[in-house]
Design an enzyme around this catalytic site. Sequence first.
Site, PDB file in Angstrom:
ATOM      1  N   LYS A  13      36.389  44.026  50.865  1.00  0.00           N
ATOM      2  CA  LYS A  13      36.432  44.340  52.309  1.00  0.00           C
ATOM      3  C   LYS A  13      37.123  43.239  53.109  1.00  0.00           C
ATOM      4  O   LYS A  13      37.972  43.507  53.940  1.00  0.00           O
ATOM      5  CB  LYS A  13      35.018  44.524  52.882  1.00  0.00           C
ATOM      6  N   ARG A  87      24.956  48.270  57.380  1.00  0.00           N
ATOM      7  CA  ARG A  87      24.524  48.150  55.987  1.00  0.00           C
ATOM      8  C   ARG A  87      23.237  48.917  55.730  1.00  0.00           C
ATOM      9  O   ARG A  87      22.701  48.869  54.624  1.00  0.00           O
ATOM     10  CB  ARG A  87      24.297  46.689  55.639  1.00  0.00           C
ATOM     11  N   ARG A 124      34.857  34.641  42.374  1.00  0.00           N
ATOM     12  CA  ARG A 124      35.397  34.387  43.720  1.00  0.00           C
ATOM     13  C   ARG A 124      35.231  32.914  44.112  1.00  0.00           C
ATOM     14  O   ARG A 124      34.202  32.310  43.855  1.00  0.00           O
ATOM     15  CB  ARG A 124      34.669  35.285  44.722  1.00  0.00           C
ATOM     16  N   ARG A 157      30.615  30.786  46.814  1.00  0.00           N
ATOM     17  CA  ARG A 157      29.639  31.002  47.893  1.00  0.00           C
ATOM     18  C   ARG A 157      28.227  30.931  47.324  1.00  0.00           C
ATOM     19  O   ARG A 157      28.006  31.390  46.213  1.00  0.00           O
ATOM     20  CB  ARG A 157      29.875  32.389  48.505  1.00  0.00           C
ATOM     21  N   ARG A 168      22.049  41.372  45.823  1.00  0.00           N
ATOM     22  CA  ARG A 168      22.939  42.005  46.806  1.00  0.00           C
ATOM     23  C   ARG A 168      23.382  43.390  46.333  1.00  0.00           C
ATOM     24  O   ARG A 168      23.461  44.329  47.125  1.00  0.00           O
ATOM     25  CB  ARG A 168      24.153  41.113  47.056  1.00  0.00           C
TER      26      ARG A 168
HETATM   27  P1  AMP Z   1      29.153  39.466  53.649  1.00  0.00           P
HETATM   28  O1  AMP Z   1      30.044  38.299  53.931  1.00  0.00           O
HETATM   29  O2  AMP Z   1      29.559  40.712  54.374  1.00  0.00           O
HETATM   30  O3  AMP Z   1      28.965  39.694  52.156  1.00  0.00           O
HETATM   31  O4  AMP Z   1      27.696  39.096  54.226  1.00  0.00           O
HETATM   32  C1  AMP Z   1      27.011  37.951  53.769  1.00  0.00           C
HETATM   33  C2  AMP Z   1      25.542  38.057  54.098  1.00  0.00           C
HETATM   34  O5  AMP Z   1      25.347  38.130  55.519  1.00  0.00           O
HETATM   35  C3  AMP Z   1      24.826  39.274  53.557  1.00  0.00           C
HETATM   36  O6  AMP Z   1      24.438  39.131  52.193  1.00  0.00           O
HETATM   37  C4  AMP Z   1      23.605  39.338  54.482  1.00  0.00           C
HETATM   38  O7  AMP Z   1      22.670  38.314  54.164  1.00  0.00           O
HETATM   39  C5  AMP Z   1      24.246  38.971  55.827  1.00  0.00           C
HETATM   40  N1  AMP Z   1      24.758  40.175  56.515  1.00  0.00           N
HETATM   41  C6  AMP Z   1      26.058  40.488  56.786  1.00  0.00           C
HETATM   42  N2  AMP Z   1      26.144  41.675  57.417  1.00  0.00           N
HETATM   43  C7  AMP Z   1      24.868  42.125  57.543  1.00  0.00           C
HETATM   44  C8  AMP Z   1      24.306  43.307  58.077  1.00  0.00           C
HETATM   45  N3  AMP Z   1      25.065  44.291  58.598  1.00  0.00           N
HETATM   46  N4  AMP Z   1      22.947  43.432  58.052  1.00  0.00           N
HETATM   47  C9  AMP Z   1      22.163  42.470  57.544  1.00  0.00           C
HETATM   48  N5  AMP Z   1      22.642  41.339  56.979  1.00  0.00           N
HETATM   49  C10 AMP Z   1      23.982  41.154  56.981  1.00  0.00           C
END
Ligand code: AMP
Length: 212
Positions: A13, A87, A124, A157, A168
């Site tokens: 994404k 999400r 990654r 990360r 996740r």
């Molecule tokens: P990402 O970079 O999109 O993989 O997001 C990293 C982390 O941020 C996720 O594993 C969640 O802990 C938090 N996060 C991001 N977007 C959301 C969301 N829409 N709802 C809840 N937690 C989020």
Amino acid sequence: MILVLIGAPGAGKGTQADLLVATQGWHKISTGDALRKQIAKRTAVGLEAEGYVKAGRLVPDAVLWGVLQEELQAHAGAKILLDGFPRNIQQAEALQALPALFAVRAVAHLDVPEEDLYERLVGRRVCQGCGASYHVHKRPPQSEHSCDHCGGALLLRSDDQPEKIKVRLAIYEADTKPVLDFYKRCGLYHRIDGRGDTEAVAAQLSAFAASF
Ligand code: AMP
């Protein structure tokens, strides 16, 4: 107007959103990036979110909603590409209830088979300076530990560690997959085949996004 980009962790994404921003003038809002910024700045929201993000769990909607609204308001009227939100069903419903300025026009689902996701995530590496993303085998940097663009350090990360990845992916299955059906029912869903190389996926996505 909003285009939602949805996909499992590791579906690409962030990379695809950045390409679309560069080629079509979308404004990207990534809830993951916004939360990581809050955490780095040690804000109240960042401190509340930190444990969830590090564990690979969803940050509670009440904590995240303010961050998202602030980002949306700051770019009201722009063509917004939303990466990482919604999400879960509650988040999708909250988004649908926003004023027409923030209407979701379409949802692009980057569809990648589950067996590929784990391998993408453990390989990654992310630049601590500019956020550029690499993969140790598929998109290696020129020098193993530093970013091609800014020379920043490349790190795994904290939520890309194997046990966090499993959490996740399980959360994606349980909470986020139902959101795809929600958008199918709304007539907004569009599948993008996320299996090919970055350029092939970008070609599909940009053809779809160009119609908005
Ligand atoms: P990402 O970079 O999109 O993989 O997001 C990293 C982390 O941020 C996720 O594993 C969640 O802990 C938090 N996060 C991001 N977007 C959301 C969301 N829409 N709802 C809840 N937690 C989020």
